[in-house]
Structures are given as structure tokens and as C-alpha cells.
Scaffold this motif. Structure first.
Motif, short mmCIF file in Angstrom:
data_model
loop_
_atom_site.label_atom_id
_atom_site.label_comp_id
_atom_site.label_asym_id
_atom_site.label_seq_id
_atom_site.Cartn_x
_atom_site.Cartn_y
_atom_site.Cartn_z
N ALA A 83 0.81 -1.22 0.00
CA ALA A 83 0.00 0.00 0.00
C ALA A 83 0.84 1.27 0.00
CB ALA A 83 -0.93 0.00 1.21
N PHE A 84 1.99 1.24 0.67
CA PHE A 84 2.79 2.45 0.84
C PHE A 84 4.22 2.20 0.36
CE2 PHE A 84 -0.39 2.54 4.35
CZ PHE A 84 -1.16 3.58 3.85
N GLY A 85 4.62 2.96 -0.66
CA GLY A 85 5.95 2.81 -1.23
C GLY A 85 7.01 3.63 -0.51
N SER A 86 8.21 3.53 -1.00
CA SER A 86 9.36 4.15 -0.33
C SER A 86 9.36 5.67 -0.43
CB SER A 86 10.66 3.60 -0.91
OG SER A 86 10.75 3.87 -2.30
N THR A 87 8.76 6.23 -1.48
CA THR A 87 8.79 7.69 -1.65
C THR A 87 8.18 8.40 -0.45
OG1 THR A 87 8.72 7.51 -4.06
CG2 THR A 87 8.06 9.61 -3.10
N ALA A 88 6.95 8.04 -0.10
CA ALA A 88 6.29 8.66 1.05
C ALA A 88 6.94 8.25 2.36
CB ALA A 88 4.81 8.31 1.06
N ALA A 89 7.40 7.01 2.43
CA ALA A 89 8.03 6.53 3.66
C ALA A 89 9.27 7.35 3.99
CB ALA A 89 8.37 5.05 3.54
N PHE A 90 10.14 7.54 3.00
CA PHE A 90 11.39 8.26 3.24
C PHE A 90 11.14 9.75 3.45
CE2 PHE A 90 13.70 4.79 0.64
CZ PHE A 90 13.76 3.97 1.77
N ALA A 91 10.08 10.27 2.87
CA ALA A 91 9.78 11.71 3.00
C ALA A 91 9.11 12.06 4.32
CB ALA A 91 8.88 12.16 1.84
N THR A 92 8.65 11.07 5.05
CA THR A 92 7.93 11.34 6.30
C THR A 92 8.78 12.13 7.29
OG1 THR A 92 6.37 9.50 6.11
CG2 THR A 92 6.95 10.18 8.33
N GLU A 93 10.06 11.88 7.31
CA GLU A 93 10.95 12.60 8.23
C GLU A 93 10.81 14.12 8.10
OE1 GLU A 93 15.67 12.64 9.56
OE2 GLU A 93 15.05 11.61 7.73
N GLN A 94 10.56 14.59 6.88
CA GLN A 94 10.44 16.02 6.64
C GLN A 94 9.21 16.63 7.31
OE1 GLN A 94 10.48 16.49 2.37
NE2 GLN A 94 12.15 15.00 2.13
N TRP A 95 8.30 15.77 7.73
CA TRP A 95 7.05 16.24 8.33
C TRP A 95 7.03 16.10 9.86
CZ3 TRP A 95 3.24 18.65 5.53
CH2 TRP A 95 3.39 18.61 4.15
N VAL A 96 8.19 15.81 10.43
CA VAL A 96 8.30 15.70 11.89
C VAL A 96 9.36 16.69 12.37
CG1 VAL A 96 8.80 14.19 13.84
CG2 VAL A 96 7.67 13.26 11.81
N SER A 97 8.94 17.64 13.19
CA SER A 97 9.87 18.64 13.71
C SER A 97 10.46 18.23 15.06
CB SER A 97 9.17 20.00 13.85
OG SER A 97 8.06 19.90 14.73
N GLY A 98 9.83 17.26 15.72
CA GLY A 98 10.36 16.76 16.98
C GLY A 98 11.34 15.63 16.76
N ALA A 99 11.72 14.97 17.85
CA ALA A 99 12.63 13.82 17.75
C ALA A 99 12.01 12.75 16.86
CB ALA A 99 12.91 13.27 19.15
#
Length: 276
Positions: free
Chosen positions: A228-244
Motif C-alpha cells: 500500500a505504501f511505497g518508499s517515496t512517502a516513507a522516506f519523505a515522512t521525516e520532513q514532516w516531523v519537527s520533533g525527535a
């Protein structure tokens, strides 16, 4: 020992499984489609044995006591509201939140909109909605992977899914989940109105505009064989977290992480919780 609870809220009573001391550090676990709270059975038991108070509810539409009939009642606002209502009823001012699949999406939104309520966020499979939205706009691979979401909005989906002894639902699990557990899910979804309620999560409209970043400590677990979820969104998720932020990639594991590799996932979650 795992307990069975009924948690009353203004929307109705949620069925749930739970384990651990009443005064233990609270952890709420949210399941996905087409599963139920028991997909977290292993994690709930282990967390309880470690002194946490772990609770996994059957979410809106899956709990018979909270099964509204209109599509609009399955919007993100209602689903996030259920999380807070359950926590309030349990007396939890702050808690650790864990989510998989649709439960992961609800967990992301809860963390964005109510960071003051969460001690940590732990999401399995589902990328941050912002990362997924961008991938759906720009990545052909993710567009193909997500076609099912559009297909399932059709009114004939229920009939197709339950035809031939629910063969379509059985194929979803890729034989990675025990047959008896899949039978249990199908039995639940065969109750009058249950599958429609579960599919209404896909049919409800989604918030307009861009979702914000997550500021609470976040663990994101993604598996390389997730259809269901490929690597593009998975690897980009870090950009959407400002905390640890902690990212764990599991090789050769399917979308059904909580049940396919329960020991591995539970260990990763425990490690994240221990640092918060």
C-alpha cells in the motif's frame, strides 16, 4: 492477562482489549482495515506485562456500539475525536499513541492537532499524510499502490469483498496473517452494516489544506514489502516531523507488521517508549 472493556463515550461504547496495571503508563493502540483491536493482541499483552496500561479499541464502525450510518460521520475530525473521548473516559491526560494502517493516519492527525495530549507517537506502515499526499501528486508508483482507495468508494465494494467466502479480503492479507484470525475479521465484517461502516472511512471526505508537522517524539516503522505504501512517502515522512524522529525499516515484511512480526515490532515500540 488481557481484559475486555466497554468504553462509554458521547458517540457510543467502544469495545476494547486491555492489559497492565490501572496506574501504568497509558498506551492507546489503533488498528487498521480490515482488522480489529485483536490485531494488537500480542503488543497489548507484552506492554501490560512491562507495566504499561495498554488499551486497543475496536474503532468507529468496528465497535457495534459506535456504528453510525452516514458517511460524513467517518471524517478525520470524528475519528480523532474518538481518540480523545476514549482517553478522557480512561482518565488519561497524556498518553503514548500507536497506530497501524488507518489507525496510523488517525494517529498522525491526532499528533498534529493535539500534541499536548501525547507523550509519544508510534506509527506503523502509514506515512505522514503530508508525505503521502505529495507522493500521490508526483509519484506514479504510489498512485498505482493507492488505486484501491478510489475503487473501494464504489457502492458495490461490499458485495465484491464478501463474495466467494470473502476471497478478496483473504487475498489482502497475502497469507501473512493466521487463517483463524482472518476468519475472525471476516466474521466481524459480515455483521449487518459492519463492512459498510469500515469502508466509510475511505468514502468520507478528507480535510482540505495542508496538514502540519508533528512536534511530539515520533517513531515511524515501514516495511519494504508493503503493497500500500511505497518508499517515496516513507522516506519523505521525516520532513514532516519537527520533533525527535526515529525511522525503522523492516526488510522482507509485508503491510501486516503487527501480526507478521509481532515480537520485532513490539521490541521497537518498547525501545522508543523507554526513551520518552
Amino acid at each position: 492477562m488481557t481484559e475486555h472493556l466497554s468504553i462509554p463515550t458521547p458517540a457510543g461504547s467502544f469495545d476494547a482489549i486491555a492489559a497492565g496495571p490501572a496506574d501504568g503508563r497509558p498506551v492507546l493502540l489503533l488498528h487498521g482495515f480490515p482488522e480489529a483491536a485483536v490485531s494488537w493482541e500480542y503488543q497489548v499483552a507484552v506492554l501490560g506485562n512491562r507495566g504499561f496500561r495498554a488499551v486497543a479499541p475496536d474503532q468507529r464502525g468496528y465497535s457495534p456500539g459506535v456504528r453510525p450510518t452516514t458517511v460524513a460521520e467517518y471524517g478525520i475530525g470524528e475519528l480523532v475525536g474518538d481518540v480523545l473521548a476514549i482517553a478522557d473516559e480512561l482518565g488519561w491526560r497524556r498518553f503514548d499513541l500507536v497506530g497501524h494502517d488507518w489507525g496510523g493516519a488517525v494517529a498522525w492527525w491526532t499528533a498534529v492537532e493535539h500534541p499536548d495530549r501525547l507523550r509519544s507517537l508510534n506509527v506503523v506502515s502509514t506515512p505522514h499524510p503530508g508525505a503521502l499526499g505529495e507522493a500521490l501528486r508526483t509519484d506514479e508508483d504510489q498512485q498505482l499502490r493507492s488505486q484501491y482507495m478510489r475503487d473501494w468508494r464504489e457502492g458495490s465494494t461490499e458485495r465484491r469483498m464478501l463474495a466467494d467466502n470473502a476471497e478478496a479480503i483473504r487475498r489482502m492479507f497475502e497469507w501473512r496473517v493466521g487463517q483463524s484470525r482472518v476468519d475472525e475479521y471476516i466474521q466481524r465484517l459480515s455483521e449487518p452494516g459492519a463492512l459498510t461502516a469500515a469502508l466509510n472511512w475511505y468514502r468520507a471526505s478528507r480535510p482540505a489544506g495542508e496538514i502540519g508537522k508533528v512536534e511530539v517524539p515520533t517513531l515511524y516503522v515501514w516495511s519494504t514489502e508493503d503493497v500500500a505504501f511505497g518508499s517515496t512517502a516513507a522516506f519523505a515522512t521525516e520532513q514532516w516531523v519537527s520533533g525527535a524522529y526515529s525511522f525503522q525499516m523492516l526488510e522482507d515484511v509485508s503491510h501486516w507488521v503487527p501480526e507478521e512480526v509481532p515480537e520485532v515490532l513490539t521490541g521497537v515500540i518498547l525501545e522508543h517508549l523507554s526513551g520518552r
